[in-house]
Design a protein around this motif. Structure first.
Motif, PDB file in Angstrom:
ATOM      1  N   HIS A  12      30.366  42.454  53.888  1.00 21.42           N
ATOM      2  CA  HIS A  12      31.765  42.021  54.016  1.00 21.42           C
ATOM      3  C   HIS A  12      32.258  41.423  52.695  1.00 21.42           C
ATOM      4  CE1 HIS A  12      35.382  40.263  55.833  1.00 21.42           C
ATOM      5  NE2 HIS A  12      35.061  39.133  55.208  1.00 21.42           N
ATOM      6  N   PHE A  13      31.446  40.597  52.063  1.00 19.57           N
ATOM      7  CA  PHE A  13      31.820  40.036  50.766  1.00 19.57           C
ATOM      8  C   PHE A  13      32.051  41.142  49.737  1.00 19.57           C
ATOM      9  CE2 PHE A  13      29.395  35.891  51.793  1.00 19.57           C
ATOM     10  CZ  PHE A  13      30.538  35.349  52.355  1.00 19.57           C
ATOM     11  N   ALA A  57      43.558  48.054  40.313  1.00 23.09           N
ATOM     12  CA  ALA A  57      43.630  49.358  39.651  1.00 23.09           C
ATOM     13  C   ALA A  57      44.894  50.113  40.062  1.00 23.09           C
ATOM     14  CB  ALA A  57      42.392  50.180  40.001  1.00 23.09           C
ATOM     15  N   ALA A  58      45.319  49.980  41.320  1.00 23.69           N
ATOM     16  CA  ALA A  58      46.554  50.636  41.767  1.00 23.69           C
ATOM     17  C   ALA A  58      47.773  50.071  41.079  1.00 23.69           C
ATOM     18  CB  ALA A  58      46.688  50.513  43.280  1.00 23.69           C
ATOM     19  N   GLN A  59      47.717  48.823  40.685  1.00 31.61           N
ATOM     20  CA  GLN A  59      48.828  48.188  39.979  1.00 31.61           C
ATOM     21  C   GLN A  59      48.718  48.324  38.469  1.00 31.61           C
ATOM     22  OE1 GLN A  59      48.755  44.157  41.373  1.00 31.61           O
ATOM     23  NE2 GLN A  59      49.496  44.676  43.427  1.00 31.61           N
ATOM     24  N   GLY A  60      47.739  49.063  37.995  1.00 41.42           N
ATOM     25  CA  GLY A  60      47.579  49.263  36.559  1.00 41.42           C
ATOM     26  C   GLY A  60      46.959  48.084  35.853  1.00 41.42           C
ATOM     27  N   ARG A  61      46.312  47.202  36.577  1.00 43.55           N
ATOM     28  CA  ARG A  61      45.659  46.047  35.970  1.00 43.55           C
ATOM     29  C   ARG A  61      44.150  46.223  36.034  1.00 43.55           C
ATOM     30  NH1 ARG A  61      45.684  41.796  38.569  1.00 43.55           N
ATOM     31  NH2 ARG A  61      46.423  42.524  40.611  1.00 43.55           N
ATOM     32  N   GLN A  62      43.480  45.509  35.205  1.00 44.07           N
ATOM     33  CA  GLN A  62      42.023  45.535  35.191  1.00 44.07           C
ATOM     34  C   GLN A  62      41.519  44.105  35.249  1.00 44.07           C
ATOM     35  OE1 GLN A  62      40.245  47.553  31.885  1.00 44.07           O
ATOM     36  NE2 GLN A  62      38.154  47.429  32.721  1.00 44.07           N
ATOM     37  N   ASP A 100      35.569  44.793  46.397  1.00 47.08           N
ATOM     38  CA  ASP A 100      35.995  46.159  46.080  1.00 47.08           C
ATOM     39  C   ASP A 100      37.476  46.354  46.380  1.00 47.08           C
ATOM     40  OD1 ASP A 100      33.409  46.669  45.325  1.00 47.08           O
ATOM     41  OD2 ASP A 100      32.839  47.609  47.238  1.00 47.08           O
ATOM     42  N   ALA A 101      37.981  45.744  47.452  1.00 44.17           N
ATOM     43  CA  ALA A 101      39.402  45.873  47.786  1.00 44.17           C
ATOM     44  C   ALA A 101      40.271  45.211  46.726  1.00 44.17           C
ATOM     45  CB  ALA A 101      39.669  45.251  49.161  1.00 44.17           C
ATOM     46  N   VAL A 102      39.837  44.059  46.211  1.00 44.05           N
ATOM     47  CA  VAL A 102      40.603  43.387  45.158  1.00 44.05           C
ATOM     48  C   VAL A 102      40.623  44.243  43.896  1.00 44.05           C
ATOM     49  CG1 VAL A 102      40.651  41.373  43.652  1.00 44.05           C
ATOM     50  CG2 VAL A 102      40.180  41.089  46.085  1.00 44.05           C
TER      51      VAL A 102
END
Length: 488
Positions: free
Chosen positions: A438-439, A451-456, A444-446
């Motif tokens: 779960h952790f 990545a979807a917002q173009g940030r790393q 991974d979701a964060v």
């Protein structure tokens, strides 16, 4: 007395006497065998209305006899077409009139009833007895009309809003093997394993620096005798780590924990009893507390406190909650909680002195930068010489102080792995692995969202990784792998 006849009249007619005063009988009307109705205060009843036997002739210009005067003992008959009797005139014992009621007409065909009223409103004054005559009012105190109590309009109650269905509680899938009993009682309810001893050893340089700081201030300000008393009191203060009221105060005010509510305790205590029964530990040895948080987490605080978040308490299955509690119990039985807090307390004066020196250095650099670059360079040179002198003069203190944060982080990571093994030994390895998965899914979701917002996301570097007190999830899952294979 009678009025004299008018000499200008061509033919004297009959002379009528003056109307009598109230309380005396009135003379009969001309040509009538029935006496006229009495004046106010008379005991005689009023004449009946037209159509009744032995009725008196009507008044001139009137189609019906007038209603009775105020004070009459006999009520008037009902108005034509009305099912209720006419209201009494002022001075009678009838109910008081409604406020701001307009006066109805005086003669028959009077005011109609108000819808829903029990009786029609009363008239403000009685009509005159004869045309052009002034009515006689009753003497003495007049009754005061009071308005009936105001009754607010009744509005139907609003329909109740249907309550939202309660959230389904977390499943209770724990295997209660012992139902609160114990297979054995551990010989040592708490102790200090290699990790705990390592924490104490790493904290020794910090303790020595703190002792020097406390002694310098105590002796320098209070003198030798009082200074040594302060030093001894500070050394004895470490025993408060094992003092339950002090521990609870520390947990409430510093760690923001609270006592569980009744429904929280009802869910938490059976799981905790199963965990302690498998470990052979007395359940009442430790104090259960709750932290208001939406994170899945738990903590072993002070010497006897086990804290768990509301998310872990209400959202995860009982088996996973038991695994989390077993992990924290492993910290307590291994001595990680009390040795960590004790080392932190005795190194606190040295940490405060170090923070104060850092603040002074920052202020000196900012002040020097205002004047010139050369002044700033001189400040940096002085700070560097001071640090080098410390390493040369007391390397056995300065070197451990610099290395202490990295050593403490390493010992903390080993303590987490040891606590995982303690939970696995009690049979909670699969459930603890579910919590670790779960952790990892949260991390991974964060990363995917960033990545979807173009940030790393910035990953910790080499030295920063050495300062982490918890191993990564893959390392912990790999350490649990032998227990998971045995479970298969």
């Amino acid at each position: 007395m009678s009025y004299p006849p008018d000499p200008a009249a061509p033919e004297p007619g009959p002379v009528y006497p003056d109307p009598p005063y109230p309380g005396t009988p009135a003379p009969p009307y001309p040509g009538s065998a029935v006496p006229a109705p009495p004046y106010p205060g008379s005991a005689a009843p009023p004449p009946p209305y037209p159509g009744a036997p032995a009725s008196s002739p009507p008044y001139p210009g009137s189609a019906a006899p007038p209603p009775p005067y105020p004070g009459s003992a006999v009520p008037a008959p009902p108005y034509p077409g009305s099912a209720v009797p006419a209201p009494p005139y002022p001075g009678s014992a009838a109910p008081p009139p409604y406020p701001e009621t307009p006066a109805p007409p005086s003669y028959p065909g009077g005011a109609p009833q108000y819808p829903g009223a029990g009786a029609a409103p009363s008239y403000p004054a009685a009509p005159p007895a004869h045309p052009g005559a002034t009515p006689t009012y009753q003497s003495g105190p007049q009754p005061t009309a009071t308005a009936p109590p105001y009754i607010p309009p009744q509005t139907p109650p609003a329909a109740p809003t249907p309550a939202a269905p309660p959230e389904a509680p977390a499943p209770d899938d724990l295997d209660y093997r012992h139902a609160g009993s114990r297979i054995h009682v551990a010989a040592h309810q708490r102790g200090a394993d290699a990790t705990a001893i390592g924490q104490l050893a790493v904290q020794v340089p910090g303790f020595l620096v703190s002792l020097a700081v406390v002694a310098s201030f105590a002796v320098g300000i209070l003198g030798t005798a009082m200074g040594w008393l302060v030093i001894l009191a500070w050394l004895a203060s470490g025993a408060l780590v094992f003092h339950r009221p002090t521990e609870l105060a520390f947990a409430r005010h510093v760690m923001k924990l609270r006592a569980p509510l009744a429904e929280e305790r009802a869910r938490l205590e059976p799981v905790w009893r199963e965990v302690t029964a498998r470990a052979g530990i007395e359940a009442h040895t430790y104090e259960l507390m709750v932290e208001n948080s939406t994170d899945l987490n738990a903590v072993a605080a002070a010497g006897h406190v086990v804290g768990v978040t509301t998310y872990a308490l209400n959202e995860i299955p009982s088996s996973n909650l038991a695994a989390v509690l077993a992990h924290e119990l492993g910290h307590h039985t291994g001595g990680h909680a009390w040795t960590g807090l004790l080392g932190y307390w005795y190194s606190l004066p040295g940490r405060i002195a170090w923070a104060f020196m850092q603040g002074i250095a920052r202020i000196a650099i900012r002040v020097a930068s205002v004047f010139s670059l050369a002044a700033t360079g001189m400040v940096y040179l002085f700070i560097g010489m001071f640090v080098i002198g410390g390493f040369v003069a007391a390397w056995y203190i300065t070197v451990p102080l610099v290395a202490a944060p990295y050593l403490l982080a390493y010992v903390g990571r080993q303590g987490e792995l040891r606590a995982d093994r303690q939970a696995a030994d009690l049979g909670f390895a699969p459930h603890l692995a579910q919590v670790l998965h779960h952790f990892q899914a949260q991390e991974d979701a964060v990363k995917a969202q960033a990545a979807a917002q173009g940030r790393q996301l910035k990953e910790p570097g080499g030295l920063a990784k050495l300062l982490t007190t918890h191993p990564d999830n893959y390392t912990r899952l790999q350490a649990l792998e032998p227990y998971l294979q045995l479970g298969r």
